[in-house]
Write an enzyme that holds these catalytic residues in place. Structure first.
Site, PDB file in Angstrom:
ATOM      1  N   LYS A   5     -58.916  67.734  95.546  1.00 26.81           N
ATOM      2  CA  LYS A   5     -58.402  66.623  96.351  1.00 26.81           C
ATOM      3  C   LYS A   5     -58.222  67.061  97.795  1.00 26.81           C
ATOM      4  O   LYS A   5     -58.586  66.338  98.734  1.00 26.81           O
ATOM      5  CB  LYS A   5     -57.087  66.101  95.764  1.00 26.81           C
ATOM      6  CG  LYS A   5     -57.292  65.340  94.457  1.00 26.81           C
ATOM      7  CD  LYS A   5     -55.978  65.039  93.726  1.00 26.81           C
ATOM      8  CE  LYS A   5     -56.282  64.340  92.394  1.00 26.81           C
ATOM      9  NZ  LYS A   5     -55.061  64.132  91.571  1.00 26.81           N
TER      10      LYS A   5
ATOM     11  N   GLN B 194     -48.852  65.534  91.769  1.00 25.06           N
ATOM     12  CA  GLN B 194     -49.774  65.735  90.648  1.00 25.06           C
ATOM     13  C   GLN B 194     -49.008  65.700  89.311  1.00 25.06           C
ATOM     14  O   GLN B 194     -48.005  66.383  89.151  1.00 25.06           O
ATOM     15  CB  GLN B 194     -50.485  67.090  90.816  1.00 25.06           C
ATOM     16  CG  GLN B 194     -51.520  67.393  89.748  1.00 25.06           C
ATOM     17  CD  GLN B 194     -52.740  66.478  89.847  1.00 25.06           C
ATOM     18  OE1 GLN B 194     -53.187  66.119  90.930  1.00 25.06           O
ATOM     19  NE2 GLN B 194     -53.266  66.075  88.690  1.00 25.06           N
TER      20      GLN B 194
ATOM     21  N   ASP C 248     -51.404  57.011  94.860  1.00 18.52           N
ATOM     22  CA  ASP C 248     -51.811  56.968  93.449  1.00 18.52           C
ATOM     23  C   ASP C 248     -51.541  55.588  92.843  1.00 18.52           C
ATOM     24  O   ASP C 248     -51.992  55.295  91.736  1.00 18.52           O
ATOM     25  CB  ASP C 248     -51.051  58.033  92.648  1.00 18.52           C
ATOM     26  CG  ASP C 248     -51.947  59.182  92.208  1.00 18.52           C
ATOM     27  OD1 ASP C 248     -53.181  59.060  92.346  1.00 18.52           O
ATOM     28  OD2 ASP C 248     -51.408  60.188  91.725  1.00 18.52           O
TER      29      ASP C 248
END
Lengths: 303, 303
Positions: free
Chosen positions: B65, B109, B132
């Site tokens: 990422k 994460q 997200d």
């Protein structure tokens, strides 16, 4: 407990789901719990209902909400504003109600007059006071399975279904209609119950075929008597959210649902009537949500 | 543009949906738009990625990422915290990132180490920086059809489907799997596209029968090669979100999806491979979401 165990009349095989009786039971339970809550905290839950403009149907709804809130032992506050109210004035009122410790629930009656942004106003209600469960935070909590306040009409449907069917895990629920008010939140609730869920709507190519797969069929379209006998699997549980006033050939006025009741009742296992099915559950769930909101604010969590 | 027009190999009739190529195109577009955004505002979008603990798979993900964010011309900030990090420390970091004007997107994460409440941490991210799309506010915006930031993997599926099928109004989409990460948000997105949507899951009694109704079949279960040839309607579009590493009889390591690719490709109309299908789309959509978040913060609205 809330279904008759005999068939309705000759030709009907379905059990009637008596929403009126169930709603009365729920309102009584809320009244008792309001007393217990008051005994614990010396606080009386308060609901503020805001009406803008002069829509006659809305006036009837808010009056009924206010009266039933009062009957449940809670405080009821009505704010009836003129059609000319600006969005800033309305948002100002919502802000004051958000900060008012006597108010535990806020409901802005929809639809709002043209020029007022219903979404902006709904989202301005503090999530813990959003007893209609229509704000984006409560919608999100429902979507991700967090405790939150859920909209009253789909909650009413869910409570009837739980009472009738108990554990719904693995049943196929088909929801016809995908509004933010009923169809979508109910689909998410039924998913959380463990149902396989299908959502049909205006663009669905063969809604009858999908409806026929349903163990649980919920209809919330506003199209009167859309669902006919050949849409329903024998033995299915049918929940009719629709309600439309119509005039019979002899000039009488009559309320009908989204389900052709007389013919569907010959094949369904259980069915809600219109009126007297889902309708009475909506206000009863509003009272239950108001108490839940008060508990969230005073006790720190939802019941 | 991103599907091969010839069949894959003898016995296969499905067109391959090339997610790898589509993701490369999307990343290039993001890079160009980042330059244009910088030209307009002299601001470079910044993404903060937070990793707690030492899960090796997560370390690979966050590294990829960060690298791709950098390649897209954006700023990338990595915060790698020890397994012993307390929830208060993590929430403190999220709070600082929320307030940091150089940071436009924040990603924590998952999974988090035991003892840290992923939901609490996710909801602590400011909605406008929640790239997200997993916080309750963005989940709610999706549920009620408001503009918001949507989760990357279902967004990747949707972009592939739009590219392949164009207007999806009236198509029957079946989503197998109802996670907050993929299945539920994708079901809501497909509903917004006008699809009839069915959601099947672990409790569904006959998932094969429901899958066979699908014009669009999306599988996100984590059960490798669950979907066989007889689950798929001839000509259907199949999107495989699953990815599992497995060992073949000759000892080699191989990635497989939730769909038995070789046999399903003989009946499907179009199908994503694993790897190279949905996988590459996830990070490309994260980059796209980070740019969108920056535009929301600087220009006041989502693109």
């Amino acid at each position: 407990m809330s279904s008759t165990s005999t068939s309705l009349s000759s030709g009907h095989s379905a059990q009637l789901i008596d929403g009126k009786a169930f709603a009365a039971t729920l309102r009584n339970r809320v009244r008792e719990e309001v007393q217990a809550f008051h005994a614990r905290h010396a606080v009386t839950p308060g609901l503020a209902v805001v009406l803008v403009g002069n829509d006659p149907a809305s006036e009837v709804y808010v009056r009924n909400k206010a009266i039933q809130t009062h009957h449940a032992g809670m405080r009821s506050f009505m704010h009836m504003l003129p059609e000319t109210t600006s969005e800033e004035e309305l948002l100002g009122l919502v802000d004051r109600l958000n900060k008012d410790p006597e108010i535990h629930g806020i409901l802005v009656q929809l639809p709002l007059p043209a020029g007022l942004d219903a979404r902006r106003v709904t989202n301005a209600i503090a999530p813990e006071k959003d007893v209609d469960g229509l704000g984006e935070v409560n919608a999100g909590r429902l979507a991700v399975n967090l405790p939150g306040i859920v909209p009253c009409t789909p909650l009413g449907c869910l409570l009837l279904l739980r009472d009738q069917l108990g554990d719904m895990t693995g049943l196929h629920a088909v929801v016809i209609g995908c509004s933010n008010l009923v169809g979508k939140p109910l689909a998410l609730m039924l998913l959380a119950e463990g149902c396989t869920v299908s959502i049909a709507h205006i663009h669905t190519r063969d809604p009858a075929a999908i409806a026929r797969e349903a163990d649980i069929l919920v209809v919330a379209t506003g199209c009167r008597e859309l669902v006919r006998k050949d849409w329903v699997k024998p033995g299915a549980t049918v929940i009719d959210v629709g309600i439309t006033r119509t005039t019979t050939p002899d000039g009488k006025s009559r309320l009908v649902g989204d389900v052709a009741f007389d013919e569907v009742a010959t094949v369904a296992g259980r069915i809600t009537p219109v009126p007297g099915g889902v309708g009475p559950m909506t206000i009863a769930c509003l009272l239950s949500n108001t108490l839940a909101a008060a508990r969230l604010q005073i006790e720190g969590k939802l019941p």
